[in-house]
Design a protein around this motif. Structure first.
Motif: not given
Length: 304
Positions: A202-224
């Protein structure tokens, strides 16, 4: 001797273990499935064929060769699924950690003995038994180590919960100078679209400062939200539930400029190219049926 070196997810890759699909055994019985996506394909009669998976992994190996990466493969064990080398071990800095994985997968670790023999034995670390940890949940990122975990009281009920609270504490003790940042992941034994098997699902950094992200993969919204703020909203490619299910976040970086991705991930691949990345597209949709993709089947040893 091999000098291990991995401090992030995207620096230039020099050496890697790529799993193997050879002799991966018969189609598992439903009760033998490790995750809901495999179960789905077992029941539907669409579980991947060995020959197709071997072809997909050979295509991946060719991309590494093209970019001058040294590729190690495990010794082939008869009737054993050895595709996902990320599960069995991971490297942070100059240490290789032997994952405490599902017990019947222990021999997969033994099958990389050809690599282990090249490493200083004092740099190979086996965490204590109570530490449950798999490489798919562990992401070094400079001064940080991002860790996917599940700390609910029902942890033992989930075969999909692979990294526990003891693992987070263990990593903090191993790397006192780094910030170990843990994320609670959503788990389901039965619904693949509601299950983040590992952090890299549900998450992975790419390049130097970018990321792929899926909100629903995280149980705690603050952590997302912490990740959104850390990378900056403008640098994030947000994937939906269906794209997570197809494993859009499980691409693999050969360098800060080069990303290996699945050829059907059109929306993501277009975005990556717009951001200036070179995208090496390969077919990997059969392997994806086992709830793992490109990052899962690699274990970087040296990045410079």
């Amino acid at each position: 001797m091999m000098q291990l070196h991995v401090i992030d997810e995207t620096s230039s890759l020099k050496a890697v273990i790529l799993g193997t699909a050879e002799s991966c055994g018969p189609v598992p019985k439903p009760e033998e499935a490790y995750d809901p996506k495999s179960l789905e394909h077992i029941l539907a009669g669409t579980y991947p064929e060995e020959a197709d998976m071997i072809n997909e992994m050979d295509g991946f190996a060719k991309v590494f060769e093209k970019h001058g990466v040294r590729v190690y493969r495990p010794e082939v064990l008869e009737n054993c699924n050895q595709i996902f080398s990320r599960d069995i071990a991971f490297v942070i800095e100059d240490k290789l950690f032997h994952s405490n994985i599902l017990p019947d997968r222990e021999r997969e670790f033994d099958a990389i003995h050809g690599v282990l023999e090249l490493i200083d034995p004092t740099k190979i670390i086996r965490p204590p038994e109570e530490v449950h940890i798999e490489g798919g949940d562990v992401m070094p990122w400079g001064d940080y180590i991002f860790v996917g975990t599940y700390t609910g009281a029902d942890y033992p009920d989930f075969i999909t919960a692979r990294t526990n609270k003891a693992a987070v504490e263990f990593l903090k003790a191993q790397f006192p100078d780094k910030t170990v940042k843990a994320f609670e992941l959503r788990k389901s034994n039965t619904n693949a679209k509601e299950n983040a098997l590992h952090l890299d699902c549900c998450f992975q950094p790419v390049g130097k400062n970018k990321a792929i992200l899926h909100k629903n993969g995280f149980l705690v919204e603050e952590e997302y939200q912490w990740l959104v703020d850390f990378f900056g909203k403008e640098n994030i490619f947000e994937i939906d539930k269906d794209e997570m299910y197809q494993m859009f976040s499980n691409v693999f970086s050969i360098s800060p400029e080069v990303v290996v991705s699945e050829c059907n991930f059109t929306r993501l691949n277009d975005w990556l190219r717009e951001q200036g990345f070179t995208v090496e597209e390969i077919p990997y949709a059969e392997i994806a049926k086992q709830e793992g993709l490109l990052r899962c089947s690699t274990m970087p040893l040296i990045r410079s």
